[in-house]
Design a protein around this motif. Structure first.
Motif, short mmCIF file in Angstrom:
data_model
loop_
_atom_site.label_atom_id
_atom_site.label_comp_id
_atom_site.label_asym_id
_atom_site.label_seq_id
_atom_site.Cartn_x
_atom_site.Cartn_y
_atom_site.Cartn_z
N ALA A 132 35.50 30.16 10.66
CA ALA A 132 34.05 30.20 10.87
C ALA A 132 33.68 29.98 12.33
CB ALA A 132 33.37 29.15 9.99
N GLN A 133 34.47 29.13 13.03
CA GLN A 133 34.16 28.87 14.43
C GLN A 133 34.32 30.10 15.29
OE1 GLN A 133 35.19 25.14 16.01
NE2 GLN A 133 35.21 25.81 18.13
N HIS A 134 35.43 30.84 15.10
CA HIS A 134 35.64 32.06 15.88
C HIS A 134 34.54 33.08 15.58
CE1 HIS A 134 40.04 30.81 16.23
NE2 HIS A 134 39.63 30.99 17.47
N GLY A 135 34.21 33.24 14.30
CA GLY A 135 33.20 34.23 13.92
C GLY A 135 31.83 33.89 14.51
N SER A 136 31.44 32.63 14.41
CA SER A 136 30.12 32.23 14.91
C SER A 136 30.07 32.28 16.44
CB SER A 136 29.76 30.84 14.40
OG SER A 136 30.72 29.87 14.80
N GLU A 137 31.18 31.93 17.10
CA GLU A 137 31.21 31.98 18.56
C GLU A 137 31.09 33.43 19.05
OE1 GLU A 137 34.69 29.97 19.91
OE2 GLU A 137 33.80 27.96 19.71
N PHE A 138 31.79 34.35 18.39
CA PHE A 138 31.67 35.76 18.79
C PHE A 138 30.25 36.25 18.57
CE2 PHE A 138 31.26 40.14 17.37
CZ PHE A 138 31.65 40.81 18.52
N LEU A 139 29.67 35.96 17.42
CA LEU A 139 28.33 36.43 17.09
C LEU A 139 27.31 35.90 18.10
CD1 LEU A 139 27.21 38.22 14.86
CD2 LEU A 139 26.68 36.16 13.54
N ASP A 194 26.00 36.38 36.37
CA ASP A 194 25.14 35.53 35.55
C ASP A 194 25.69 35.39 34.14
OD1 ASP A 194 23.56 35.66 37.77
OD2 ASP A 194 22.03 36.94 36.88
N SER A 195 26.06 36.52 33.54
CA SER A 195 26.38 36.53 32.11
C SER A 195 27.74 35.92 31.78
CB SER A 195 26.31 37.96 31.56
OG SER A 195 27.33 38.77 32.10
N ILE A 196 28.73 36.07 32.66
CA ILE A 196 30.06 35.53 32.37
C ILE A 196 30.02 34.00 32.32
CG2 ILE A 196 32.47 35.38 33.10
CD1 ILE A 196 31.56 38.12 31.96
N PRO A 197 29.42 33.30 33.33
CA PRO A 197 29.30 31.84 33.18
C PRO A 197 28.52 31.45 31.93
CG PRO A 197 28.89 32.47 35.45
CD PRO A 197 28.95 33.74 34.66
N VAL A 249 29.33 29.33 25.53
CA VAL A 249 29.40 29.52 24.07
C VAL A 249 30.83 29.35 23.57
CG1 VAL A 249 29.06 31.19 22.20
CG2 VAL A 249 27.38 31.04 24.05
N THR A 250 31.76 29.94 24.28
CA THR A 250 33.17 29.86 23.90
C THR A 250 34.04 30.00 25.14
OG1 THR A 250 34.95 30.88 22.60
CG2 THR A 250 33.24 32.34 23.41
N GLN A 251 35.19 29.32 25.14
CA GLN A 251 36.16 29.49 26.22
C GLN A 251 37.35 30.34 25.79
OE1 GLN A 251 35.17 25.62 25.94
NE2 GLN A 251 33.43 26.81 26.63
N ASN A 252 37.25 30.94 24.61
CA ASN A 252 38.30 31.82 24.14
C ASN A 252 38.16 33.16 24.87
OD1 ASN A 252 39.60 33.92 22.49
ND2 ASN A 252 39.93 32.29 21.01
N THR A 253 39.13 33.51 25.69
CA THR A 253 39.05 34.71 26.52
C THR A 253 38.87 35.98 25.70
OG1 THR A 253 40.62 33.59 27.98
CG2 THR A 253 40.15 35.91 28.45
N PHE A 254 39.56 36.05 24.57
CA PHE A 254 39.45 37.22 23.70
C PHE A 254 38.02 37.39 23.20
CE2 PHE A 254 39.63 38.92 19.30
CZ PHE A 254 40.08 40.21 19.60
#
Length: 353
Positions: free
Chosen positions: A81-88, A229-232, A237-242
């Protein structure tokens, strides 16, 4: 596209926290599918240059949004759920911030008088350039965060400054050329007129670059400025590079069609920049709080008492901020008698094949 593959491959290794990792086969498969769609999309645009109708643009926007939602669903099922919500959340954040790109795309297209039938191709190539550069920025950002977690303080302060400028400064000079393009023009031979979609032409035995080449560079290099601006912001939201990279890719993939779908509406949404500013400020504060939790500096230990901002709250804030800004803009347009559509109909050029 080598950057795309390397970023996808590195994604699982850069994940923050101890949640279950995203399977390598899923990252590789996702990368192959995304590259295939981008190549197919580019070939269709190059082979048949035209201005898409509202219906066609709407279908493509719906396709890319559905694709992103399917990807998020797969993350919920395969990861957690964490990966899914972070991507969304990251995808919605990048999609919201990319509205700024649309403003600039409109300025660039008008400034360079790009024929409407070739605007799809210009946007597509520019977006691919942007994806490559964002991949580089993301890898660099991930490495910096790993080595120096206090960089989140810098990111947070930077986003708060950008949010203030977004809300209160009026620096739109209507110039579609950035400093790099002006530098380029002084050092290469460029003809004034377009020669179809050709990048180079030979005139009287001498080679010249066409305005099409300059526009490609303008779109791609301008997006690099927005990536600062957008990358920082998405690292908040997430530090997962993928997840950071795929959120950027899915947001950019639907941007070209959104440009044609919204048409002249974007610059009429006068309160939209306030919504974007609110989102940047919110993420800036979130980054600052996260830095207080992660910092090893003892004098900042008091910061651990401040609760971290959960992903669901970030997601909700982004949706509400954009919805309120859009609805307020539409209400203002209705009050002032401004039509939602109209003002930039040049569709007659489309008939030239």
């Amino acid at each position: 596209m080598d950057i795309l593959s390397s970023t996808l491959a590195a994604g699982g290794n850069a994940a923050a926290g101890s949640e279950s990792p995203i399977p390598a086969w899923f990252m590789i498969t996702s990368g192959i599918v995304v590259v295939a769609i981008l190549v197919l999309d580019l070939l269709l645009v190059v082979k048949r240059p035209h201005t898409p109708s509202m219906k066609e643009a709407g279908i493509w926007v719906a396709f890319y949004v559905t694709l992103a939602l399917i990807f998020a669903g797969a993350l919920f099922a395969i990861g957690d759920a964490q990966h899914g919500s972070e991507f969304l959340t990251g995808w919605l954040l990048e999609y919201s911030l990319s509205i700024d790109n649309l403003f600039v795309f409109i300025i660039i297209m008008g400034s360079f008088s790009v024929p409407r039938k070739y605007q799809q191709e210009v946007l597509m190539v520019g977006i691919i350039i942007a994806i490559v550069f964002r991949g580089i920025f993301i890898l660099a950002g991930s490495a910096i965060i790993t080595a120096f977690v206090e960089v989140f303080f810098i990111f947070g302060i930077f986003l708060l400054i950008v949010a203030y400028r977004q809300a209160f400064s009026d620096d739109d000079d209507g110039d579609g050329e950035n400093a790099f393009i002006r530098f380029l023009r002084k050092r290469i031979n460029v003809v004034d007129e377009y020669h179809g979609n050709s990048l180079r032409v030979t005139i009287e035995g001498k080679k010249f670059w066409t305005p099409m080449f300059i526009v490609f560079i303008a779109i791609g290099s301008t997006d690099v400025m927005f990536a600062l601006d957008s990358i920082p912001a998405i690292f908040g939201v997430t530090q997962n590079t993928f997840l950071v990279f795929t959120a950027n890719v899915f947001a950019l993939m639907g941007l070209r069609q959104l440009y044609f779908l919204l048409g002249g509406l974007v610059d009429k949404l006068i309160y939209l920049h306030y919504g974007i500013a609110a989102i940047l400020a919110f993420i800036g504060v979130k980054l600052f709080i996260h830095a207080l939790h992660e910092s090893d500096f003892e004098f900042l230990s008091w910061g651990s008492a401040i609760p971290e901002v959960p992903t669901w709250l970030s997601l909700g804030f982004i949706v509400v901020a954009m919805a309120v800004a859009t609805l307020a803009s539409l209400a203002k347009m209705k009050k002032d008698g401004i039509p939602i559509r109209g003002g930039s109909s040049q569709e007659s050029e489309d008939s030239q094949d």
